[in-house]
Write a protein that holds these residues in place. Structure first.
Motif, PDB file in Angstrom:
ATOM      1  N   ASN A   3      60.538  -9.491 -91.909  1.00  0.00           N
ATOM      2  CA  ASN A   3      59.291  -9.814 -91.224  1.00  0.00           C
ATOM      3  C   ASN A   3      59.528 -10.082 -89.748  1.00  0.00           C
ATOM      4  O   ASN A   3      60.561 -10.621 -89.365  1.00  0.00           O
ATOM      5  CB  ASN A   3      58.631 -11.044 -91.851  1.00  0.00           C
ATOM      6  CG  ASN A   3      58.219 -10.780 -93.282  1.00  0.00           C
ATOM      7  OD1 ASN A   3      57.591  -9.776 -93.572  1.00  0.00           O
ATOM      8  ND2 ASN A   3      58.585 -11.683 -94.178  1.00  0.00           N
ATOM      9  N   ASP A   4      58.550  -9.718 -88.954  1.00  0.00           N
ATOM     10  CA  ASP A   4      58.527 -10.038 -87.526  1.00  0.00           C
ATOM     11  C   ASP A   4      57.552 -11.194 -87.367  1.00  0.00           C
ATOM     12  O   ASP A   4      56.337 -10.999 -87.424  1.00  0.00           O
ATOM     13  CB  ASP A   4      58.077  -8.821 -86.721  1.00  0.00           C
ATOM     14  CG  ASP A   4      58.077  -9.074 -85.225  1.00  0.00           C
ATOM     15  OD1 ASP A   4      58.218 -10.245 -84.807  1.00  0.00           O
ATOM     16  OD2 ASP A   4      57.943  -8.089 -84.476  1.00  0.00           O
ATOM     17  N   SER A  34      56.652 -12.799 -84.924  1.00  0.00           N
ATOM     18  CA  SER A  34      55.808 -12.791 -83.727  1.00  0.00           C
ATOM     19  C   SER A  34      54.495 -12.048 -83.974  1.00  0.00           C
ATOM     20  O   SER A  34      53.549 -12.186 -83.203  1.00  0.00           O
ATOM     21  CB  SER A  34      56.543 -12.146 -82.546  1.00  0.00           C
ATOM     22  OG  SER A  34      56.730 -10.757 -82.773  1.00  0.00           O
ATOM     23  N   LYS A  35      54.423 -11.274 -85.050  1.00  0.00           N
ATOM     24  CA  LYS A  35      53.193 -10.555 -85.374  1.00  0.00           C
ATOM     25  C   LYS A  35      52.264 -11.458 -86.174  1.00  0.00           C
ATOM     26  O   LYS A  35      52.671 -12.067 -87.156  1.00  0.00           O
ATOM     27  CB  LYS A  35      53.496  -9.298 -86.188  1.00  0.00           C
ATOM     28  CG  LYS A  35      54.197  -8.212 -85.435  1.00  0.00           C
ATOM     29  CD  LYS A  35      54.357  -7.006 -86.351  1.00  0.00           C
ATOM     30  CE  LYS A  35      54.948  -5.837 -85.616  1.00  0.00           C
ATOM     31  NZ  LYS A  35      55.037  -4.660 -86.505  1.00  0.00           N
ATOM     32  N   LYS A  36      51.014 -11.533 -85.748  1.00  0.00           N
ATOM     33  CA  LYS A  36      50.028 -12.367 -86.444  1.00  0.00           C
ATOM     34  C   LYS A  36      49.527 -11.677 -87.712  1.00  0.00           C
ATOM     35  O   LYS A  36      49.318 -12.318 -88.729  1.00  0.00           O
ATOM     36  CB  LYS A  36      48.842 -12.664 -85.521  1.00  0.00           C
ATOM     37  CG  LYS A  36      49.235 -13.421 -84.279  1.00  0.00           C
ATOM     38  CD  LYS A  36      49.533 -14.853 -84.592  1.00  0.00           C
ATOM     39  CE  LYS A  36      49.783 -15.593 -83.284  1.00  0.00           C
ATOM     40  NZ  LYS A  36      50.787 -16.588 -83.402  1.00  0.00           N
ATOM     41  N   THR A  37      49.308 -10.361 -87.633  1.00  0.00           N
ATOM     42  CA  THR A  37      48.844  -9.622 -88.798  1.00  0.00           C
ATOM     43  C   THR A  37      49.920  -8.619 -89.208  1.00  0.00           C
ATOM     44  O   THR A  37      50.601  -8.042 -88.375  1.00  0.00           O
ATOM     45  CB  THR A  37      47.539  -8.852 -88.500  1.00  0.00           C
ATOM     46  OG1 THR A  37      47.774  -7.939 -87.438  1.00  0.00           O
ATOM     47  CG2 THR A  37      46.420  -9.817 -88.115  1.00  0.00           C
ATOM     48  N   ASN A  38      50.055  -8.448 -90.495  1.00  0.00           N
ATOM     49  CA  ASN A  38      51.021  -7.508 -91.074  1.00  0.00           C
ATOM     50  C   ASN A  38      52.428  -7.683 -90.485  1.00  0.00           C
ATOM     51  O   ASN A  38      52.960  -6.772 -89.855  1.00  0.00           O
ATOM     52  CB  ASN A  38      50.538  -6.069 -90.893  1.00  0.00           C
ATOM     53  CG  ASN A  38      51.277  -5.122 -91.810  1.00  0.00           C
ATOM     54  OD1 ASN A  38      51.961  -5.540 -92.738  1.00  0.00           O
ATOM     55  ND2 ASN A  38      51.158  -3.844 -91.546  1.00  0.00           N
ATOM     56  N   PRO A  39      53.054  -8.842 -90.721  1.00  0.00           N
ATOM     57  CA  PRO A  39      54.375  -9.097 -90.137  1.00  0.00           C
ATOM     58  C   PRO A  39      55.523  -8.338 -90.792  1.00  0.00           C
ATOM     59  O   PRO A  39      56.616  -8.283 -90.250  1.00  0.00           O
ATOM     60  CB  PRO A  39      54.557 -10.599 -90.343  1.00  0.00           C
ATOM     61  CG  PRO A  39      53.751 -10.904 -91.563  1.00  0.00           C
ATOM     62  CD  PRO A  39      52.572  -9.960 -91.512  1.00  0.00           C
ATOM     63  N   ILE A  44      57.991  -5.590 -91.525  1.00  0.00           N
ATOM     64  CA  ILE A  44      58.415  -4.387 -90.789  1.00  0.00           C
ATOM     65  C   ILE A  44      59.382  -3.530 -91.603  1.00  0.00           C
ATOM     66  O   ILE A  44      59.761  -2.455 -91.173  1.00  0.00           O
ATOM     67  CB  ILE A  44      59.036  -4.746 -89.419  1.00  0.00           C
ATOM     68  CG1 ILE A  44      60.235  -5.665 -89.587  1.00  0.00           C
ATOM     69  CG2 ILE A  44      57.991  -5.347 -88.509  1.00  0.00           C
ATOM     70  CD1 ILE A  44      60.991  -5.942 -88.301  1.00  0.00           C
TER      71      ILE A  44
END
Length: 142
Positions: A83-84, A86-91, A93
């Motif tokens: 998971n990333d 820093s991404k708010k939606t669909n973290p 990766i």
């Protein structure tokens, strides 16, 4: 023998798309699926408990059994999501299929597995020879 056992033998004997040799040693363990009735029965029980309706999950289940049963391996983890944060939606990766310890080579191995089948459709004639081979989605081609 069961279809599961036949599929495990196919998995073990099939060629790799990518050469996985590392310093003259193969990172994948070899020769699990000999003629062993106990192993075949354990595989039947294991596979019956898994989702067998999608080819990818079926294939991963065979690999999970293979790595967990092999005396050269210690299966550490499977299907680890990356998971990333820093991404708010669909973290999400990505995902790592398998992490195992190779006991003989004394190294950790990250193994990604995949399987796809392509069907030849004759009614689609084009200039490109491989365009008639359709993959899992209609826009997938060889």
């Amino acid at each position: 023998m069961s279809i599961f056992y036949s599929d495990l033998q196919w998995l073990e004997q099939s060629s790799d798309i990518v050469d996985l040799k590392n310093n003259k040693h193969d990172l994948l363990p070899q020769n699990l699926a000999g003629s062993n009735d106990v192993l075949a029965n354990e595989l039947d029980v294991f596979m019956t408990s898994k989702n067998q309706f999608m080819l990818g999950t079926y294939y991963e289940a065979l690999w999970e059994f293979y790595l967990a049963q092999h005396n050269e391996c210690h299966l550490i983890a499977k299907n680890i999501q990356i998971n990333d944060t820093s991404k708010k939606t669909n973290p999400t990766i990505g995902e790592m299929d398998f992490i195992y310890w190779h006991k003989v080579l004394k190294t950790y191995v990250h193994l990604e597995v995949a399987i796809k089948y392509y069907l030849e459709i004759d009614h689609q004639v084009t200039d490109q020879a491989f365009s008639k081979w359709v993959g899992p989605k209609c826009n997938d081609r060889l």
